[in-house]
Motif scaffolding. Structure first.
Motif, PDB file in Angstrom:
ATOM      1  N   GLU A 194       0.833  -1.207   0.000  1.00  0.00           N
ATOM      2  CA  GLU A 194       0.000   0.000   0.000  1.00  0.00           C
ATOM      3  C   GLU A 194       0.868   1.257   0.000  1.00  0.00           C
ATOM      4  OE1 GLU A 194      -3.774   1.890   2.486  1.00  0.00           O
ATOM      5  OE2 GLU A 194      -3.180  -0.198   2.804  1.00  0.00           O
ATOM      6  N   ILE A 195       1.967   1.218   0.743  1.00  0.00           N
ATOM      7  CA  ILE A 195       2.905   2.340   0.746  1.00  0.00           C
ATOM      8  C   ILE A 195       3.471   2.561  -0.663  1.00  0.00           C
ATOM      9  CG2 ILE A 195       5.191   3.110   1.522  1.00  0.00           C
ATOM     10  CD1 ILE A 195       3.171   3.534   3.680  1.00  0.00           C
ATOM     11  N   LEU A 196       3.835   1.481  -1.338  1.00  0.00           N
ATOM     12  CA  LEU A 196       4.367   1.587  -2.702  1.00  0.00           C
ATOM     13  C   LEU A 196       3.342   2.196  -3.646  1.00  0.00           C
ATOM     14  CD1 LEU A 196       6.303  -1.799  -3.066  1.00  0.00           C
ATOM     15  CD2 LEU A 196       7.270   0.494  -2.814  1.00  0.00           C
ATOM     16  N   TYR A 197       2.061   1.843  -3.441  1.00  0.00           N
ATOM     17  CA  TYR A 197       0.983   2.408  -4.258  1.00  0.00           C
ATOM     18  C   TYR A 197       0.881   3.923  -4.036  1.00  0.00           C
ATOM     19  CZ  TYR A 197      -3.749   3.480  -5.823  1.00  0.00           C
ATOM     20  OH  TYR A 197      -4.830   4.056  -6.439  1.00  0.00           O
ATOM     21  N   LEU A 198       0.930   4.348  -2.761  1.00  0.00           N
ATOM     22  CA  LEU A 198       0.871   5.773  -2.446  1.00  0.00           C
ATOM     23  C   LEU A 198       2.098   6.501  -2.995  1.00  0.00           C
ATOM     24  CD1 LEU A 198      -0.419   5.748   1.256  1.00  0.00           C
ATOM     25  CD2 LEU A 198      -1.629   6.610  -0.747  1.00  0.00           C
ATOM     26  N   LYS A 199       3.257   5.892  -2.843  1.00  0.00           N
ATOM     27  CA  LYS A 199       4.482   6.498  -3.364  1.00  0.00           C
ATOM     28  C   LYS A 199       4.378   6.749  -4.863  1.00  0.00           C
ATOM     29  CE  LYS A 199       8.672   5.425  -2.714  1.00  0.00           C
ATOM     30  NZ  LYS A 199       9.890   4.578  -2.750  1.00  0.00           N
ATOM     31  N   LYS A 200       3.844   5.786  -5.577  1.00  0.00           N
ATOM     32  CA  LYS A 200       3.729   5.927  -7.035  1.00  0.00           C
ATOM     33  C   LYS A 200       2.826   7.099  -7.389  1.00  0.00           C
ATOM     34  CE  LYS A 200       2.510   3.574 -11.328  1.00  0.00           C
ATOM     35  NZ  LYS A 200       3.339   4.542 -12.054  1.00  0.00           N
ATOM     36  N   ILE A 201       1.713   7.257  -6.658  1.00  0.00           N
ATOM     37  CA  ILE A 201       0.807   8.378  -6.925  1.00  0.00           C
ATOM     38  C   ILE A 201       1.569   9.697  -6.847  1.00  0.00           C
ATOM     39  CG2 ILE A 201      -1.108   9.738  -5.958  1.00  0.00           C
ATOM     40  CD1 ILE A 201      -2.460   7.118  -5.193  1.00  0.00           C
ATOM     41  N   TYR A 202       2.333   9.880  -5.772  1.00  0.00           N
ATOM     42  CA  TYR A 202       2.979  11.169  -5.542  1.00  0.00           C
ATOM     43  C   TYR A 202       4.279  11.337  -6.322  1.00  0.00           C
ATOM     44  CZ  TYR A 202      -0.657  11.852  -2.142  1.00  0.00           C
ATOM     45  OH  TYR A 202      -1.886  11.987  -1.563  1.00  0.00           O
ATOM     46  N   GLU A 203       4.999  10.248  -6.558  1.00  0.00           N
ATOM     47  CA  GLU A 203       6.208  10.356  -7.375  1.00  0.00           C
ATOM     48  C   GLU A 203       5.863  10.665  -8.829  1.00  0.00           C
ATOM     49  OE1 GLU A 203       9.519   7.583  -5.103  1.00  0.00           O
ATOM     50  OE2 GLU A 203       8.165   6.631  -6.557  1.00  0.00           O
TER      51      GLU A 203
END
Length: 317
Positions: free
Chosen positions: A141-150
């Motif tokens: 889930e953290i990786l998913y959020l990171k992708k959104i913001y990156e």
């Protein structure tokens, strides 16, 4: 005399003068009524003019003027919704600490913070803390959020202030700059500051098991000089982030991915709500724009932020 405000307690200000000495200062009486609508007319990071006066056996500084700010980050006051609170001024960058749980950081909170940073032209970095505590599913889930913001352009760092994972990466970004750390109480701000500069010995506290909320350890914003040529402003945990003084037609400009598409909308004044041939809505349908970001935009656009509270964080204001 000129100096920089290192700490504000509401009535007293710790000011470091240009000669390197610290002075306890107060605001000149009439200074408070110059049309300043914020609850704190002087903020940490401000450059101020002050004079030393001897009162009895005590020497105190009297602040008479604030020099022009390069920028500042501001939110609505929790108790007085018509007033604002300046968190800090003259920043080179802000770090928003995010945790998936213990406590939970919602995307609406992240987006409000980032919109404010964009509005005041302050570079922002997202720090996903407590990586040592997450399960495999939670890390996904953290990786998913990171992708959104990156994908939008925001630097994101996974770290653990407790184990030291990637703390050096954060430290490297801070060299030669004035940085502010923000986030909910309990996300690990003070723990991270101690990991970056152990000599500071900032007070930390455990998460309340009963309410999964952070315990207040930082009562007032305070700036610290770092041993590696940098300054850090540690701030009290905040539960909500009210947006201040934004017109409806400019809010979308502070969402970088919306602003990038704006010229492709049929109407120059498109609000990306129900207008025909809206490039943002089309990108949303094609999943090129995040639904969570769009939801945050709509909540801000409709003014829902005025009463925004996250009930799980029942912190004292």
């Amino acid at each position: 005399m000129l100096g920089t405000v290192y700490k504000s307690t509401g009535s007293w200000y710790t000011v470091k003068s240009d000669d390197g000495n610290f002075h306890e200062c107060r605001i000149k009486g009439k200074f408070r009524i110059k049309g300043i609508k914020s609850t704190n007319p002087v903020a940490v990071g401000d450059v101020v003019a002050f004079e030393l006066e001897t009162i009895g056996d005590e020497t105190v500084g009297i602040i008479s003027d604030i020099k022009d700010r390069k920028n500042y980050i501001v939110r609505k006051s929790v108790n007085l919704s018509k007033q604002t609170h300046i968190i800090a001024a003259n920043l080179d960058q802000v770090f928003l600490m995010v945790t998936l749980n213990n406590p939970m950081t919602y995307t609406i909170f992240i987006d409000r913070f980032l919109v404010t940073a964009e509005a005041y032209e302050i570079p922002a970095v997202l720090l996903f803390n407590k990586m040592d505590t997450y399960s495999f599913e939670e890390k996904a889930e953290i990786l998913y959020l990171k992708k959104i913001y990156e994908d939008i352009g925001y630097p994101c760092i996974e770290l653990s202030a407790k184990t030291g994972e990637n703390v050096d990466r954060v430290k490297a970004l801070m060299k030669g700059k004035t940085s502010m750390f923000s986030g909910h109480s309990g996300v690990g701000k003070s723990t991270l500051v101690n990991a970056i500069e152990p000599l500071l010995h900032l007070k930390t506290a455990e998460i309340s098991e009963q309410h999964l909320q952070g315990q207040h350890t930082t009562t007032f914003a305070e700036m610290y000089d770092l041993s590696f040529d940098g300054k850090i402003i540690d701030t009290p945990g905040i539960r909500g982030f009210g947006i201040v003084d934004m017109e409806k037609d400019e809010i979308g400009d502070y969402f970088p991915e919306f602003f990038e598409l704006k010229s492709e909308c049929k109407f120059n004044n498109c609000l990306h709500v129900d207008e025909p041939k809206c490039a943002v809505k089309l990108a949303l349908e094609k999943e090129k724009v995040s639904w969570s970001r769009y939801k945050s935009y709509m909540q801000i656009l409709h003014g829902d932020d005025e009463n925004y509270r996250v009930d799980i964080y029942k912190e004292k204001s």
